[in-house]
Motif scaffolding. Structure first.
Motif, short mmCIF file in Angstrom:
data_model
loop_
_atom_site.label_atom_id
_atom_site.label_comp_id
_atom_site.label_asym_id
_atom_site.label_seq_id
_atom_site.Cartn_x
_atom_site.Cartn_y
_atom_site.Cartn_z
N ALA A 27 14.37 -2.20 -1.48
CA ALA A 27 14.09 -2.40 -0.06
C ALA A 27 12.76 -3.14 0.04
CB ALA A 27 14.00 -1.07 0.67
N TYR A 28 12.54 -3.81 1.16
CA TYR A 28 11.30 -4.55 1.32
C TYR A 28 10.14 -3.57 1.44
CZ TYR A 28 7.83 -7.90 2.79
OH TYR A 28 6.71 -8.68 2.85
N ALA A 29 9.47 -3.37 0.33
CA ALA A 29 8.30 -2.49 0.29
C ALA A 29 7.38 -3.00 -0.81
CB ALA A 29 8.71 -1.06 0.00
N ARG A 30 6.09 -2.97 -0.54
CA ARG A 30 5.11 -3.41 -1.53
C ARG A 30 4.83 -2.29 -2.53
NH1 ARG A 30 4.02 -6.93 2.32
NH2 ARG A 30 3.03 -8.90 1.86
N LEU A 31 5.05 -2.58 -3.80
CA LEU A 31 4.75 -1.60 -4.84
C LEU A 31 3.26 -1.31 -4.91
CD1 LEU A 31 7.23 -2.85 -7.57
CD2 LEU A 31 7.48 -0.88 -6.04
N SER A 32 2.45 -2.27 -4.47
CA SER A 32 1.00 -2.05 -4.47
C SER A 32 0.59 -0.96 -3.48
CB SER A 32 0.25 -3.34 -4.17
OG SER A 32 0.67 -3.90 -2.94
N ASN A 33 1.50 -0.53 -2.62
CA ASN A 33 1.24 0.61 -1.73
C ASN A 33 1.75 1.92 -2.33
OD1 ASN A 33 0.03 -0.97 0.24
ND2 ASN A 33 1.97 -1.40 1.25
N GLY A 34 2.32 1.82 -3.53
CA GLY A 34 2.83 3.00 -4.22
C GLY A 34 1.79 3.58 -5.17
N HIS A 35 2.27 4.34 -6.15
CA HIS A 35 1.35 4.92 -7.13
C HIS A 35 1.93 4.79 -8.54
CE1 HIS A 35 4.10 8.30 -6.54
NE2 HIS A 35 3.68 8.76 -7.71
#
Length: 103
Positions: free
Chosen positions: A48-56
């Motif tokens: 899905a359109y999501a930035r992995l840089s906002n993950g952990h």
């Protein structure tokens, strides 16, 4: 077109627990530092359109902040659903405290 090395960050900008987002031209890239080695992947989750840089990051896995899909930062392989498709990876190097990515 041949890939070129680009300086994108410095070592002190990286946190082992969280990716860092950088841009090289139009390429959105997430940077990681694990066990003293630098890795780079595409910044967008393949599910899905999501930035992995906002993950952990946990070990060599990056977790998407939306659905908790995960990817191996060394290979780009999807390691947990709902993601099934891999993400692109990029060669990355640490040189005298500077981080370079080949795009």
């Amino acid at each position: 077109m041949t890939a070129e090395w680009h300086q994108v960050a410095t070592l002190d900008e990286l946190d082992p627990d969280y990716p860092k987002r950088v841009m090289v031209g139009r390429a959105e890239i997430a940077l990681y530092i694990v066990e003293g080695k630098v890795y780079a992947t595409a910044d967008l989750c393949s599910h899905a359109y999501a930035r992995l840089s906002n993950g952990h990051v946990e070990g060599f896995q990056v977790f998407c902040p939306v659905h908790q899909a995960s990817f191996d930062i060394r290979t780009g392989a999807a390691t947990a659903e709902p993601a099934e498709d891999p993400i692109p990876t990029y060669p990355a190097e640490l040189r005298d405290g500077a981080i370079f990515v080949q795009v």
